[in-house]
Every structure is written in structure tokens, then in C-alpha cells.
Design an enzyme around this catalytic site. Sequence first.
Site, PDB file in Angstrom:
ATOM      1  N   SER A 159      26.874  42.420  42.485  1.00 14.49           N
ATOM      2  CA  SER A 159      27.408  41.075  42.273  1.00 14.49           C
ATOM      3  C   SER A 159      26.604  40.002  43.000  1.00 14.49           C
ATOM      4  CB  SER A 159      28.850  41.025  42.795  1.00 14.49           C
ATOM      5  OG  SER A 159      28.858  41.455  44.158  1.00 14.49           O
ATOM      6  N   GLY A 160      25.592  40.380  43.754  1.00 15.55           N
ATOM      7  CA  GLY A 160      24.861  39.415  44.580  1.00 15.55           C
ATOM      8  C   GLY A 160      23.830  38.612  43.799  1.00 15.55           C
TER       9      GLY A 160
ATOM     10  N   LEU B 205      30.665  48.776  51.919  1.00 18.37           N
ATOM     11  CA  LEU B 205      29.788  49.186  53.025  1.00 18.37           C
ATOM     12  C   LEU B 205      30.579  49.810  54.170  1.00 18.37           C
ATOM     13  CD1 LEU B 205      27.502  46.006  53.075  1.00 18.37           C
ATOM     14  CD2 LEU B 205      26.853  48.296  52.291  1.00 18.37           C
TER      15      LEU B 205
ATOM     16  N   TYR C 278      22.585  37.171  62.147  1.00 28.35           N
ATOM     17  CA  TYR C 278      22.206  37.654  60.799  1.00 28.35           C
ATOM     18  C   TYR C 278      20.866  38.397  60.895  1.00 28.35           C
ATOM     19  CZ  TYR C 278      20.102  37.705  56.176  1.00 28.35           C
ATOM     20  OH  TYR C 278      19.452  38.118  55.035  1.00 28.35           O
TER      21      TYR C 278
ATOM     22  N   MET D 192      12.920  33.134  52.151  1.00 27.95           N
ATOM     23  CA  MET D 192      14.084  32.448  51.569  1.00 27.95           C
ATOM     24  C   MET D 192      14.018  32.568  50.046  1.00 27.95           C
ATOM     25  SD  MET D 192      15.579  30.784  54.186  1.00 27.95           S
ATOM     26  CE  MET D 192      16.104  29.113  53.902  1.00 27.95           C
ATOM     27  N   VAL D 193      15.047  33.186  49.481  1.00 23.34           N
ATOM     28  CA  VAL D 193      15.018  33.456  48.042  1.00 23.34           C
ATOM     29  C   VAL D 193      15.768  32.339  47.312  1.00 23.34           C
ATOM     30  CG1 VAL D 193      15.576  35.104  46.234  1.00 23.34           C
ATOM     31  CG2 VAL D 193      14.944  35.931  48.507  1.00 23.34           C
TER      32      VAL D 193
ATOM     33  N   SER E  49      24.628  43.583  51.621  1.00 21.69           N
ATOM     34  CA  SER E  49      24.669  43.269  53.046  1.00 21.69           C
ATOM     35  C   SER E  49      25.163  41.841  53.141  1.00 21.69           C
ATOM     36  CB  SER E  49      23.253  43.353  53.658  1.00 21.69           C
ATOM     37  OG  SER E  49      23.313  43.527  55.048  1.00 21.69           O
TER      38      SER E  49
ATOM     39  N   LYS F 106      20.046  42.440  60.037  1.00 20.94           N
ATOM     40  CA  LYS F 106      19.011  42.935  59.115  1.00 20.94           C
ATOM     41  C   LYS F 106      18.022  43.837  59.844  1.00 20.94           C
ATOM     42  CE  LYS F 106      18.845  42.144  55.348  1.00 20.94           C
ATOM     43  NZ  LYS F 106      19.550  42.892  54.282  1.00 20.94           N
TER      44      LYS F 106
HETATM   45  P1  NAP Z   1      24.646  37.556  48.208  1.00 26.28           P
HETATM   46  O1  NAP Z   1      24.620  36.907  46.891  1.00 26.28           O
HETATM   47  O2  NAP Z   1      25.627  37.035  49.213  1.00 26.28           O
HETATM   48  O3  NAP Z   1      24.844  39.106  48.002  1.00 26.28           O
HETATM   49  C1  NAP Z   1      25.313  39.941  49.014  1.00 26.28           C
HETATM   50  C2  NAP Z   1      25.868  41.175  48.359  1.00 26.28           C
HETATM   51  O4  NAP Z   1      26.326  42.077  49.374  1.00 26.28           O
HETATM   52  C3  NAP Z   1      27.085  40.874  47.461  1.00 26.28           C
HETATM   53  O5  NAP Z   1      27.034  41.691  46.330  1.00 26.28           O
HETATM   54  C4  NAP Z   1      28.252  41.247  48.346  1.00 26.28           C
HETATM   55  O6  NAP Z   1      29.398  41.639  47.622  1.00 26.28           O
HETATM   56  C5  NAP Z   1      27.665  42.449  49.051  1.00 26.28           C
HETATM   57  N1  NAP Z   1      28.431  42.785  50.238  1.00 26.28           N
HETATM   58  C6  NAP Z   1      28.636  42.021  51.342  1.00 26.28           C
HETATM   59  N2  NAP Z   1      29.465  42.687  52.180  1.00 26.28           N
HETATM   60  C7  NAP Z   1      29.782  43.865  51.581  1.00 26.28           C
HETATM   61  C8  NAP Z   1      30.613  44.978  51.922  1.00 26.28           C
HETATM   62  N3  NAP Z   1      31.315  45.040  53.071  1.00 26.28           N
HETATM   63  N4  NAP Z   1      30.671  46.015  51.057  1.00 26.28           N
HETATM   64  C9  NAP Z   1      30.004  46.005  49.877  1.00 26.28           C
HETATM   65  N5  NAP Z   1      29.226  44.970  49.498  1.00 26.28           N
HETATM   66  C10 NAP Z   1      29.124  43.923  50.343  1.00 26.28           C
HETATM   67  O7  NAP Z   1      23.243  37.449  48.913  1.00 26.28           O
HETATM   68  P2  NAP Z   1      21.760  37.745  48.385  1.00 26.28           P
HETATM   69  O8  NAP Z   1      20.948  36.573  48.727  1.00 26.28           O
HETATM   70  O9  NAP Z   1      21.748  38.246  47.013  1.00 26.28           O
HETATM   71  O10 NAP Z   1      21.381  38.880  49.415  1.00 26.28           O
HETATM   72  C11 NAP Z   1      21.180  40.210  49.004  1.00 26.28           C
HETATM   73  C12 NAP Z   1      20.330  40.900  50.041  1.00 26.28           C
HETATM   74  O11 NAP Z   1      19.100  40.204  50.175  1.00 26.28           O
HETATM   75  C13 NAP Z   1      20.956  40.941  51.424  1.00 26.28           C
HETATM   76  O12 NAP Z   1      20.646  42.206  51.973  1.00 26.28           O
HETATM   77  C14 NAP Z   1      20.223  39.822  52.176  1.00 26.28           C
HETATM   78  O13 NAP Z   1      20.184  40.081  53.547  1.00 26.28           O
HETATM   79  C15 NAP Z   1      18.847  39.935  51.538  1.00 26.28           C
HETATM   80  N6  NAP Z   1      18.016  38.731  51.633  1.00 26.28           N
HETATM   81  C16 NAP Z   1      18.422  37.563  51.039  1.00 26.28           C
HETATM   82  C17 NAP Z   1      17.582  36.452  51.111  1.00 26.28           C
HETATM   83  C18 NAP Z   1      17.952  35.126  50.458  1.00 26.28           C
HETATM   84  O14 NAP Z   1      17.355  34.097  50.784  1.00 26.28           O
HETATM   85  N7  NAP Z   1      18.893  35.105  49.532  1.00 26.28           N
HETATM   86  C19 NAP Z   1      16.366  36.532  51.788  1.00 26.28           C
HETATM   87  C20 NAP Z   1      15.990  37.742  52.367  1.00 26.28           C
HETATM   88  C21 NAP Z   1      16.816  38.848  52.259  1.00 26.28           C
HETATM   89  P3  NAP Z   1      30.536  40.558  47.185  1.00 26.28           P
HETATM   90  O15 NAP Z   1      29.971  39.879  45.957  1.00 26.28           O
HETATM   91  O16 NAP Z   1      31.717  41.391  46.897  1.00 26.28           O
HETATM   92  O17 NAP Z   1      30.707  39.629  48.344  1.00 26.28           O
END
Ligand code: NAP
Length: 348
Positions: free
Chosen positions: A13-14, A62, A155, A186-187, A83, A159
Site C-alpha cells: 500500500s506504500g 511488521l 527515522y 528523497m523519493v 517500514s 533504517k
Molecule cells: P509509505 O508510503 O509510508 O509506505 C510505508 C509502507 O510501510 C506502507 O505500506 C505501510 O503500511 C507499511 N507499514 C508501516 N508500518 C507497518 C507495520 N507495522 N506493518 C506492516 N506494514 C507497515 O512510505 P514510502 O515512501 O513508500 O516508503 C517505503 C520504504 O521506502 C520505507 O522502507 C522507507 O523507509 C523507504 N524510503 C522512502 C523514501 C522516500 O523518500 N519516500 C526514501 C528512502 C527510503 P500502511 O499503508 O498500512 O500504513
Amino acid sequence: MITEKPVCVTGASGFIASHIVSQLLAEGYRVRGTVRRSPEHYPYLLQLPGARERLELVEADLLRSESFLPAFRECACVIHTASPYVINVRDPENDLVKPALEGTAAVMEAAGKTATLRRIVLTSSVAAITDEPDSTKVFTERDWNTRSSLQRHPYHYSKTLAERAAWDYIGQNKPHFDLVSINPAMVTGPSIVPTINTTNAMIRDIITGVYPGILDINWGFVDVRDTARAHILAMEKEEAGGRYLCSAGLMHMRELVELLRLSGYADYPLPKRDLTGRLGTSLMTALSWTLPRDTGTYIRTHIGRSIRYGCSKIKQELGISFMPVMESILEAADDMVRKGHLAPSKKP
Ligand code: NAP
């Protein structure tokens, strides 16, 4: 396509994961996505092209370590993105570190019991590389964040601990599968998910005048579709290995504001006051103590310095080329207007 077996994407869902799911389906893969609620809560995933035939959504959390084993059944690869990506949490231990670390441990344990598995692709972050720019240094995959803690950039700490735990598992257990990590900056870019992501929310905050002025700060950015592509290439390329720093380019806040001003966002309250000089940086450092804890720490560790990343490994080994950062940011802004996260411009 490298396998007829399912590929599991955790946290489907992320923001990033939904693009991974979309691209996997477009390439003909069978996809199993883990989500926290029942499938009908995710129409934007169920309506993706190919989803009806080849997407299965299963519940996993998780913090429920037993929930991943059934999700990984018969999978050839797991792309572990789930995460929490939030800042300024009330309880860093329980809101960030516990789910990130225990979740990664649970994923590795379940992977160890899944005989069909060949590879885990882990979504780590530049947060596991450093939590502070160093103007004398170009950061690469060889660098590890050694400074974060529960008090300082929690945060980043979550990670770093999670990625370390995954590599430690591989080192200690020598399992039948290998591990590759993608460490994005930053994505940004358009979202499949209706909610707003933390990085796009920062761009929205710049557009809506949350910042008191233009700060002396820069960021590495990468488009969400390129980030998703990097994960899939990391899964598909047999010879891929280790960590991959994933940043398309750097942008200073001054350039970002100028880009938005010249690209249809001039009548939004973009920051105007130039705080990029020494006086501005001192003022912002003083002001940072009045801000929410993590925002304040971020400002103190980042303003007046310039981050630099070396990304030749991902380009050479995965053969990826990135779309320009400017395009991705503008597409993100336009998408936020379309989705109602940003009010439309008042100009006709
Ligand atoms: P996001 O849209 O907030 O996605 C986070 C995902 O993790 C969601 O599917 C969320 O589920 C899930 N999650 C959080 N807590 C959980 C739990 N207790 N059990 C199961 N699922 C859980 O963020 P994103 O940007 O796509 O991030 C995805 C990954 O990329 C993360 O590991 C983040 O650290 C990494 N990242 C992101 C960026 C950025 O700029 N966006 C940059 C570098 C790395 P729900 O939908 O149910 O909340």
C-alpha cells in the site's frame, strides 16, 4: 520476466511499493502484496492493469512475526519495503525502531523457511548511509550511518538498524537466498496511493509557505518510478549484489523554489526571504530549537552544508538511467493538486 513464481512485495500500500507492484504486473509477474487491512481497502491496487489476474493481497504486520511465512509461500523473491516513514513521532522506539527492526527480523526468519526464495531486495535508505552532510565527502554505498540514535534522527536510526539486521542475518546464517539493498534518497513523483507521502509532503510544505524563507540546504532526489525500476532490476539481475545508493541528482532549496516559481506555482506562497547566508543560517539554527524535535535536529545537522552522493554503482551494475529531478518534482506537485493535497492555483 525471470520467474513464473510469485514475487512478494511487503507494504504494497506504500508510495514506492505501489509503483513496484504496478511495474511487476506490467511485466507479467504474479505478485503477492502484503497489506495491513483486508483487500477491499486497496482499490487503487486492485484496479491496476493485470491485478485481477495476477495480484493477491494478503494481510501481514511488521509486529506480527508469524504473518510473513504464509505471505512468502512459493515466492522466488521478496521485495521488502514496509517500514514506517514518518518524522516527529511521539515514541521513536515503538513507532519507528520496533516495527522497522522486528519487521526486518521477521521477514528474514520467514525467508529462511521459504525454500523457493532466491533473493530479498530490501528498501533501505540514504538514512542508513548518513544522517548529516559532510562538505568534504561524497557519500557512497561504502558508508554507514554511525551517528543516529533514538534521540538523534530516529527515522535514520530505524533504517540503519533494520538494514544492518538484514545483512547480519545473511552473514550469520548463510541462507539459500541472497540480499540486495536499494538505498534511495528523497523519493518524489506522482502517487498511485491516494494519501500523501512524507517526501511529497515536504514539497507541498515548501509550496504552501510553511518554511520561513529559503534555507541553505540541499537534497538528493529520485523519481518513484525509477526507484521502483531499481528494485525490479535488482531482483532480475543475477549478478546484482550489495547496496545500491539511488539518487538521480541534487537540488538546493533555492533551485527548487525557483523551479516551482517558473513552472506554474508562482501564485502560491513560496518562500521569498533569502536565509541562505551566514546570518540566515544562524537565525534558522536558533529557530530550530522551537520546532518539533526531529525537524529541529534535521535543520541543525543539514543547513549550511551540502550533501553529495556517488551513484555510479547503480548506473553501471543495474544499467539504470534516471529521469531529471526537476521533471519528477513538477509531476509530484501537479499530482498533489489533482489529488487535492494542494489547492489549485487561483490564476485562470
Ligand atoms: P509509505 O508510503 O509510508 O509506505 C510505508 C509502507 O510501510 C506502507 O505500506 C505501510 O503500511 C507499511 N507499514 C508501516 N508500518 C507497518 C507495520 N507495522 N506493518 C506492516 N506494514 C507497515 O512510505 P514510502 O515512501 O513508500 O516508503 C517505503 C520504504 O521506502 C520505507 O522502507 C522507507 O523507509 C523507504 N524510503 C522512502 C523514501 C522516500 O523518500 N519516500 C526514501 C528512502 C527510503 P500502511 O499503508 O498500512 O500504513
